[in-house]
Design an enzyme around this catalytic site. Structure first.
Site: not given
Length: 313
Positions: A255, A274, A214, A145
């Site tokens: 990604d 990744e 997020y 993240s």
């Protein structure tokens, strides 16, 4: 459809705990809506308690909604294998390899897949000098993240400060900064979904950080991505190739950075950032959004993951 007993593992101990709780609650609600008996387990530091809870509930399958360390790095997968309980997503080896960015880069390079120029350093080595021409990217080896990720720009004084305050382990991954856009592709077992072009709220030059990922309105997702058709298909092929190279099971999401800054009318350069073996399942998450664009709503996606859960002992 036969109702099943499902335990949803959520929360955890990583920096992504809040995201995991959000994912888990959404998954549990969707699966209850499909008629399943669902129990949520906040997987904290007390491992014997988790094991006892699972033994008492005796689920048919565990939905692993954990993110980050312990939940995504092969640890809980090993516990579930030992217990003989089927679970969603990848097993021990694929999870551990994908979570370690250095190990994943090695696997990708060995498979002939495109990765950015990079190296592993200690924080002290990073503090001493620029390891690459700026701009370059500094990343933790075992966080997700975008936690801990920094871009070191030319003439910036941030390098030494970042190195001195480093709190993400004994080593640092440093990679070249690839200009352009951020793309992502979800994979469901042997099927690559679509390509999403992600633009942070601050614009194409902004960093797609934790808040952009997020927070509501933190980023704009364009899908299908408006990129060269050849690059679009290459991104899908590469996502499926990374899934297979790592030995992933069920769902994953890869990604990319996509550099088409030189000639927007030609296929640009794709670089793998990744592969995420535990894609987020929050309302703003990319995999559910891609599945919906391909005709699979959220509850159906959760059901698909349960259907593809296996015991890996």
């Amino acid at each position: 459809m036969m109702p099943r007993k499902i335990s949803v593992l959520m929360g955890g101990m990583s920096a992504e705990r809040t995201v995991s709780l959000n994912s888990g609650r959404n998954v549990a609600e969707a699966l209850r809506g499909r008629g399943h008996e669902v129990r949520c387990i906040d997987a904290g530091e007390d491992l014997p308690s988790i094991v006892t809870d699972l033994r008492d509930h005796a689920p048919d399958v565990v939905f692993n909604a954990l993110h980050g360390r312990f939940g995504e790095d092969g640890s809980i997968q090993g516990v579930l294998d030992w217990m003989g309980i089927a679970y969603t997503h990848s097993g021990v080896r694929a999870s551990a390899t994908a979570m370690n960015k250095d190990a994943a880069r090695t696997v990708f390079a060995a498979a002939g897949l495109p990765v950015a120029t990079g190296m592993i350093l200690t924080p002290a080595e990073l503090e001493g000098a620029d390891p690459l021409p700026a701009p370059y990217v500094v990343k933790p080896l075992n966080e997700g993240s975008s936690v801990g990720v920094e871009i070191i720009h030319p003439a910036s004084n941030r390098r030494a400060e970042v190195a001195r305050s480093w709190s993400f382990g004994t080593h640092v991954l440093v990679e070249e900064y690839v200009p352009g856009r951020e793309l992502t592709v979800g994979v469901l077992e042997d099927r690559a979904l679509t390509v999403t072009d992600i633009t942070p709220a601050g614009g194409a030059t902004s960093f797609y950080d934790y808040q952009a990922k997020y927070n509501a309105g933190g980023s704009c997702h364009h899908l299908p991505a408006r990129i060269h058709p050849e690059a679009f298909e290459q991104a899908r092929e590469l996502a499926l190739a990374t899934h297979r190279a790592l030995g992933c099971r069920g769902a994953s999401r890869t990604d990319f950075r996509y550099d088409d800054t030189t000639d927007p009318d030609a296929p640009g350069r794709l670089v793998i950032l990744e592969t995420n073996t535990q894609p987020g399942m929050t309302p703003t998450s990319l995999l559910p959004e891609q599945a919906a664009a391909c005709g699979m709503d959220y509850a159906t996606l959760c059901e698909w993951m349960i259907d593809h859960a296996t015991c890996r002992t």
